[in-house]
Scaffold this motif. Structure first.
Motif, PDB file in Angstrom:
ATOM      1  N   LEU A   6       0.847  -1.196   0.000  1.00  0.00           N
ATOM      2  CA  LEU A   6       0.000   0.000   0.000  1.00  0.00           C
ATOM      3  C   LEU A   6       0.882   1.244   0.000  1.00  0.00           C
ATOM      4  CD1 LEU A   6      -2.562  -0.996   2.811  1.00  0.00           C
ATOM      5  CD2 LEU A   6      -2.715  -1.454   0.373  1.00  0.00           C
ATOM      6  N   PHE A   8       0.694   5.617   0.482  1.00  0.00           N
ATOM      7  CA  PHE A   8      -0.150   6.727   0.923  1.00  0.00           C
ATOM      8  C   PHE A   8       0.519   8.073   0.662  1.00  0.00           C
ATOM      9  CE2 PHE A   8      -1.513   3.104   3.446  1.00  0.00           C
ATOM     10  CZ  PHE A   8      -2.888   3.176   3.318  1.00  0.00           C
ATOM     11  N   GLN A  59       0.396  -3.514   9.402  1.00  0.00           N
ATOM     12  CA  GLN A  59      -0.219  -2.401  10.160  1.00  0.00           C
ATOM     13  C   GLN A  59       0.574  -1.992  11.396  1.00  0.00           C
ATOM     14  OE1 GLN A  59      -2.859  -5.222   9.942  1.00  0.00           O
ATOM     15  NE2 GLN A  59      -2.804  -4.665   7.795  1.00  0.00           N
ATOM     16  N   GLU A  60       1.794  -2.468  11.536  1.00  0.00           N
ATOM     17  CA  GLU A  60       2.636  -2.099  12.682  1.00  0.00           C
ATOM     18  C   GLU A  60       3.795  -1.258  12.173  1.00  0.00           C
ATOM     19  OE1 GLU A  60       3.444  -2.502  16.848  1.00  0.00           O
ATOM     20  OE2 GLU A  60       1.875  -3.624  15.798  1.00  0.00           O
ATOM     21  N   GLU A  73       1.042  -7.667   4.427  1.00  0.00           N
ATOM     22  CA  GLU A  73       0.842  -6.307   3.936  1.00  0.00           C
ATOM     23  C   GLU A  73       1.987  -5.385   4.367  1.00  0.00           C
ATOM     24  OE1 GLU A  73      -3.305  -4.706   4.055  1.00  0.00           O
ATOM     25  OE2 GLU A  73      -2.423  -3.218   5.385  1.00  0.00           O
TER      26      GLU A  73
ATOM     27  N   HIS B  50      -5.877   8.741   5.247  1.00  0.00           N
ATOM     28  CA  HIS B  50      -5.396   7.875   6.328  1.00  0.00           C
ATOM     29  C   HIS B  50      -5.316   6.428   5.862  1.00  0.00           C
ATOM     30  CE1 HIS B  50      -9.178   5.927   8.183  1.00  0.00           C
ATOM     31  NE2 HIS B  50      -9.588   6.516   7.094  1.00  0.00           N
ATOM     32  N   TYR B  51      -4.797   5.597   6.726  1.00  0.00           N
ATOM     33  CA  TYR B  51      -4.566   4.171   6.437  1.00  0.00           C
ATOM     34  C   TYR B  51      -5.552   3.395   7.311  1.00  0.00           C
ATOM     35  CZ  TYR B  51      -1.602  -0.141   6.384  1.00  0.00           C
ATOM     36  OH  TYR B  51      -1.098  -1.417   6.266  1.00  0.00           O
ATOM     37  N   PRO B  52      -6.765   3.168   6.804  1.00  0.00           N
ATOM     38  CA  PRO B  52      -7.859   2.687   7.651  1.00  0.00           C
ATOM     39  C   PRO B  52      -7.503   1.477   8.530  1.00  0.00           C
ATOM     40  CG  PRO B  52      -8.679   3.231   5.483  1.00  0.00           C
ATOM     41  CD  PRO B  52      -7.176   3.340   5.412  1.00  0.00           C
ATOM     42  N   ALA B  53      -6.858   0.478   7.952  1.00  0.00           N
ATOM     43  CA  ALA B  53      -6.590  -0.748   8.723  1.00  0.00           C
ATOM     44  C   ALA B  53      -5.638  -0.487   9.886  1.00  0.00           C
ATOM     45  CB  ALA B  53      -6.007  -1.820   7.806  1.00  0.00           C
ATOM     46  N   MET B  54      -4.787   0.517   9.756  1.00  0.00           N
ATOM     47  CA  MET B  54      -3.804   0.800  10.800  1.00  0.00           C
ATOM     48  C   MET B  54      -4.282   1.886  11.771  1.00  0.00           C
ATOM     49  SD  MET B  54       0.159   1.938  10.231  1.00  0.00           S
ATOM     50  CE  MET B  54       1.191   2.464  11.606  1.00  0.00           C
TER      51      MET B  54
END
Lengths: 83, 155
Positions: A6, A8, A59-60, A73, B50-54
């Protein structure tokens, strides 16, 4: 292994996409970045200065030395500006 | 504890009132509200990505840390994303604690986490041109003062 990547903010704009799934043998985030840069010059532009890019693995919040074992991911983005 | 990430506007007064009614043992509630600034006078709108999952995971973690560290009775975080006009409310936090020192410190800690560790990015659109907001070194420095205590848990 397959990893979803991903992007951003301005990293997304420079890469030209918000996400992609790639097949990779990269052992670390840094190796994944090298693989991406070798694919297309747009990645070279986006990842020109790694000190300006943050990484999240599953996500970390992580860094470029983080191993990619059993990872689903990886996200790349600029320093956050919340609040 | 509540963490809300949403696109739609919210009523700060109603949220503070609602937060206050649920508090039972606290003598202090501190709130902070973040508003879209227009320093140049030329800002048309701001886009918050934003990064929804995080985002949800990160904000919950910071809020739990704040509650634990400052012995808060409760804490609330609301943060918007999407398109916002100047003077619109971006976000708010509320903390409740028996005494004001912990309520203030908990709110300050939460804000420092939100500024530098929550996966939000702001883009300012002025006169048709977009510019990503850059982090201030001061924000990272202020977070660092807390990280001394939480280094292994901040991520």
């Amino acid at each position: 292994m397959q990893i979803e990547i991903l992007y951003f903010a301005w990293v997304r704009e420079r890469v030209g996409r918000s996400k992609e799934t790639i097949e990779t043998d990269a052992l670390t985030v840094a190796q994944l970045v090298d693989q991406l840069i070798s694919r297309d010059p747009a990645y070279g532009v986006a990842f020109k200065d790694l000190s300006q890019i943050k990484v999240a693995v599953d996500q970390e919040l992580s860094d470029f030395t983080t191993p990619l074992i059993n990872v689903c991911e990886v996200a790349f983005f600029p320093p956050m500006t919340g609040g | 504890m509540a963490v809300c990430i949403q696109e739609k506007p919210f009523d700060v007064s109603a949220e503070i009132s609602n937060f206050g009614t649920k508090v039972e043992s606290s003598g202090a509630i501190v709130t902070f509200t973040g508003i879209v600034r227009n320093d140049s006078g030329a800002l048309d709108h701001m886009i918050i990505e934003h990064y929804p999952a995080m985002t949800q995971i990160a904000l919950q973690k910071f809020t739990e840390l704040a509650i634990d560290r400052f012995e808060l009775e409760d804490a609330l975080v609301i943060h918007r994303h999407g398109t916002l006009k100047p003077k619109e409310i971006i976000m708010m936090i509320a903390t409740a604690a028996p005494h004001r020192q912990d309520a203030f410190a908990g709110a300050q800690f939460l804000m420092d986490c939100l500024k530098s560790r929550a996966p939000f990015w702001k883009k300012e659109i002025s006169e048709g041109l977009g510019k990503w907001v850059e982090p201030r070194a001061k924000d990272e420095f202020e977070l660092g003062s807390w990280v001394d205590n939480f280094n292994s848990r901040m991520g």
